[in-house]
Design an enzyme around this catalytic site. Sequence first.
Site, short mmCIF file in Angstrom:
data_model
loop_
_atom_site.label_atom_id
_atom_site.label_comp_id
_atom_site.label_asym_id
_atom_site.label_seq_id
_atom_site.Cartn_x
_atom_site.Cartn_y
_atom_site.Cartn_z
N ASN A 1 1.50 3.78 1.81
CA ASN A 1 2.30 4.28 2.94
C ASN A 1 3.20 3.20 3.56
OD1 ASN A 1 0.60 2.68 4.40
ND2 ASN A 1 -0.50 4.35 5.42
N LYS A 2 3.36 2.07 2.89
CA LYS A 2 4.20 1.02 3.45
C LYS A 2 5.67 1.19 3.00
CE LYS A 2 0.97 -1.28 5.69
NZ LYS A 2 -0.38 -0.77 5.41
N ASN A 3 6.56 0.29 3.48
CA ASN A 3 8.00 0.49 3.23
C ASN A 3 8.38 0.42 1.76
OD1 ASN A 3 7.89 0.36 6.04
ND2 ASN A 3 9.96 -0.48 6.17
N PHE B 1 0.85 -1.19 0.00
CA PHE B 1 0.00 0.00 0.00
C PHE B 1 0.90 1.26 0.00
CE2 PHE B 1 -2.66 3.12 2.42
CZ PHE B 1 -3.65 3.26 1.46
#
Length: 374
Positions: free
Chosen positions: A179-181, A177
């Site tokens: 906003n993930k790493n 997604f």
Amino acid sequence: MSERISLADPVLGEAEKEALARVIDEGWLTMGDRVKSLEDAFARLHGVEGAVAVSSCTAGLHLCLAALDIGPGDEVLLPSLTFVATANTVLYAGARPVFVDIQRMDLPHLSMEDARAKLTSRTRGVIVMHYGGYPVDLPGWRAFADAHGLKLVEDAAHAPGVGEVGRWGDAAAFSFFANKNMTTAEGGMVLARDPVVLQDIRFMRAHGMTTGTLDRHRGHAHSYDVTMLGYNYRMDELRAALGLEQIRRLGQWNARRRKLAGYYRRVLGQALPVVIVPFQDGQETAAHLMAVLLPADAARERVMDQLREAGIQSSIHYPPVHQFSYYRDRFGPVCLPLTEGFSKRELTLPLHPSLTEAQVERVVGTLQRALEKS
Ligand SMILES: *Cc1c(COP(=O)(O)O)cnc(C)c1O
């Protein structure tokens, strides 16, 4: 107005634009070679034989439970201190979520003691979540699952590229997604220990069909059978192209996140010793979140307002799932004192690879002034 500091900024640039343009120029949009390449790269990253790319981590968790045969009549132990998706997927599978408390305020992982207390004859699985990118005690949970005949599923949304994550669970799902790493905008990846389970997950991702469109296009197959109930949880080539650019730099980004998290820890330790920073310095982590606990009497919303006025985004990870109206109405009241206490005091500060040390100092300075006022 001072410079804005966002909570989580994806790193996107020319490489991603060019990768997307190449897919459009070539014209093969989904279930092609790029999806396969991303799966291979992700499997190599985690030192496993294979991986299945999916449309989201949520879809991936659903497939993990379905392929592990968890369904109606079964209970699944899981954290309430997680994103609602974790619990929703248990409901998609038709099973009952049984919420388990966290270990301690400074160790917000699933408590094995509370999990043991909540075992019944219907318990079939346990989902652990690597909060903030810090892996849970995987050998310990593997032993717990084996001792009680349970399937172990890892919600690894926060922990791509971290050591043993994804290798101890019967299955594990990761999130790409925004906003993930690492990101593909929407997307995810699934690993499974047993190659038969992984193969089932691969079929279930695309309606339970035994061959893909690329196989048929290339003449490797003419038709297909449907051998199980499947879904449309596929990843497309545009997303895979983004993922292939992102995964090359994930190691470097995770290292930068860890360094910044360590710096936060030191600056907070000096300026705000009343603020608790969960986990330990130097612990293995993907440093997905910079979670801190404010003093119990702090007015968190006012603190968040003051951060926002200074251009600093903050968030809460997480409102406990067992307290959401839908879950309360459906399952009645549940009491998880540590989860509730943690959730009331938790504040997530900005952390992403493009953050600078000077920005960390500004965040902590602003937090210090806000706490003095509140
Ligand atoms: C983001 C997240 C998910 C869901 O991931 P999607 O890819 O958006 O479906 C699940 N669990 C946790 C803990 C997450 O942070």
